[in-house]
Motif scaffolding. Structure first.
Motif, PDB file in Angstrom:
ATOM      1  N   UNK A 190       0.814  -1.221   0.000  1.00  0.00           N
ATOM      2  CA  UNK A 190       0.000   0.000   0.000  1.00  0.00           C
ATOM      3  C   UNK A 190       0.844   1.266   0.000  1.00  0.00           C
ATOM      4  N   UNK A 191       1.918   1.274   0.790  1.00  0.00           N
ATOM      5  CA  UNK A 191       2.726   2.492   0.937  1.00  0.00           C
ATOM      6  C   UNK A 191       3.977   2.481   0.052  1.00  0.00           C
ATOM      7  N   UNK A 192       4.099   1.510  -0.833  1.00  0.00           N
ATOM      8  CA  UNK A 192       5.291   1.413  -1.678  1.00  0.00           C
ATOM      9  C   UNK A 192       5.474   2.702  -2.474  1.00  0.00           C
ATOM     10  N   UNK A 199      -3.946  -5.276 -12.793  1.00  0.00           N
ATOM     11  CA  UNK A 199      -4.215  -3.834 -12.838  1.00  0.00           C
ATOM     12  C   UNK A 199      -3.751  -3.148 -11.557  1.00  0.00           C
ATOM     13  N   UNK A 200      -4.011  -3.765 -10.404  1.00  0.00           N
ATOM     14  CA  UNK A 200      -3.578  -3.185  -9.127  1.00  0.00           C
ATOM     15  C   UNK A 200      -2.053  -3.089  -9.064  1.00  0.00           C
ATOM     16  N   UNK A 201      -1.389  -4.138  -9.540  1.00  0.00           N
ATOM     17  CA  UNK A 201       0.080  -4.165  -9.522  1.00  0.00           C
ATOM     18  C   UNK A 201       0.635  -3.072 -10.428  1.00  0.00           C
ATOM     19  N   UNK A 202       0.097  -2.981 -11.643  1.00  0.00           N
ATOM     20  CA  UNK A 202       0.559  -1.957 -12.586  1.00  0.00           C
ATOM     21  C   UNK A 202       0.306  -0.554 -12.053  1.00  0.00           C
ATOM     22  N   UNK A 203      -0.885  -0.347 -11.499  1.00  0.00           N
ATOM     23  CA  UNK A 203      -1.220   0.974 -10.947  1.00  0.00           C
ATOM     24  C   UNK A 203      -0.279   1.347  -9.801  1.00  0.00           C
ATOM     25  N   UNK A 204       0.011   0.381  -8.940  1.00  0.00           N
ATOM     26  CA  UNK A 204       0.893   0.659  -7.794  1.00  0.00           C
ATOM     27  C   UNK A 204       2.289   1.026  -8.267  1.00  0.00           C
ATOM     28  N   UNK A 205       2.808   0.315  -9.265  1.00  0.00           N
ATOM     29  CA  UNK A 205       4.154   0.610  -9.759  1.00  0.00           C
ATOM     30  C   UNK A 205       4.180   1.988 -10.421  1.00  0.00           C
ATOM     31  N   UNK A 206       3.184   2.291 -11.233  1.00  0.00           N
ATOM     32  CA  UNK A 206       3.132   3.600 -11.898  1.00  0.00           C
ATOM     33  C   UNK A 206       3.016   4.731 -10.876  1.00  0.00           C
ATOM     34  N   UNK A 207       2.236   4.478  -9.839  1.00  0.00           N
ATOM     35  CA  UNK A 207       2.052   5.455  -8.761  1.00  0.00           C
ATOM     36  C   UNK A 207       3.369   5.708  -8.017  1.00  0.00           C
ATOM     37  N   UNK A 208       4.229   4.677  -7.932  1.00  0.00           N
ATOM     38  CA  UNK A 208       5.487   4.786  -7.192  1.00  0.00           C
ATOM     39  C   UNK A 208       6.585   5.493  -7.988  1.00  0.00           C
ATOM     40  N   UNK A 209       6.418   5.604  -9.291  1.00  0.00           N
ATOM     41  CA  UNK A 209       7.452   6.242 -10.109  1.00  0.00           C
ATOM     42  C   UNK A 209       7.645   7.692  -9.696  1.00  0.00           C
TER      43      UNK A 209
END
Length: 196
Positions: A144-146, A178-188
């Motif tokens: 969640x906080x990644x 989708x959740x995994x992709x969204x989380x990675x994009x959000x972390x960029x």
């Protein structure tokens, strides 16, 4: 100097992954789930029959002498089948023991069979059901906080993210693609840091 670094890197890699002649090392308790998978692959490659004493247990043959039913047979008195089972147990125990660095092994020397050692490692590293539940919750919070760390390269960010995904998978925590992709994009990061 460059050759020495290459040799050191190769030795570290061999310790982590193992070779056809030696099992992978359990480098830390934190890496247990990855080591367990690598150890499974190693045994599957070298001799799958080693799983029998590890999972089903081994009892050394005994005989009766002067009213005592539990006198252990000497190795030279074992039948062909008993000797095969004894040999398989010793190889299983050796492979698990050789996987443990001395900083870890000393805590498990009291276990005398491969099954006892395997179960003790599993209990120590994976913990009780309560510990497993807490680990899952912690991993979910980490997901969640990644985020990107300041001055972290994109390669390091991706490596850290895929390591977290691996840990989540080993703890049976599943997210949709989708959740995994969204989380990675959000972390960029907003600005791309240097690569490497």
């Amino acid at each position: 100097m460059a050759n020495m670094v290459q040799v050191t890197n190769m030795l570290n890699y061999d310790n982590e992954i193992g070779t056809s002649q030696k099992p992978p090392k359990l480098l830390s308790f934190v890496d247990y789930s990855n080591w367990k998978d690598r150890f499974d692959h190693f045994v599957s490659f070298t001799d799958t029959s080693l799983w029998i004493p590890i999972l089903e247990g081994y009892t050394h043959p005994t005989y009766t002498w002067m009213g005592n039913d539990d006198v252990p047979k000497s190795v030279s008195a074992l039948t062909t089948k008993e000797n095969f089972l004894f040999d398989r147990e010793k190889k299983a125990m050796a492979n698990i023991s050789m996987s443990l660095p001395k900083e870890i092994y000393h805590s498990f020397k009291q276990f005398k069979t491969s099954q006892q050692l395997w179960e003790a490692l599993q209990k120590w590293c994976e913990g009780s059901l309560d510990v497993k539940k807490r680990r899952k919750e912690l991993l979910k919070k980490q997901f969640l906080v990644f985020k990107h760390f300041q001055n972290e390269s994109l390669d390091d960010l991706a490596t850290r993210f895929y390591h977290l995904l691996s840990e989540l998978s080993s703890a049976s925590v599943v997210y949709e693609t989708k959740e995994i992709n969204d989380k990675f994009l959000e972390a960029l990061p907003c600005k791309a840091p240097f690569l490497g």
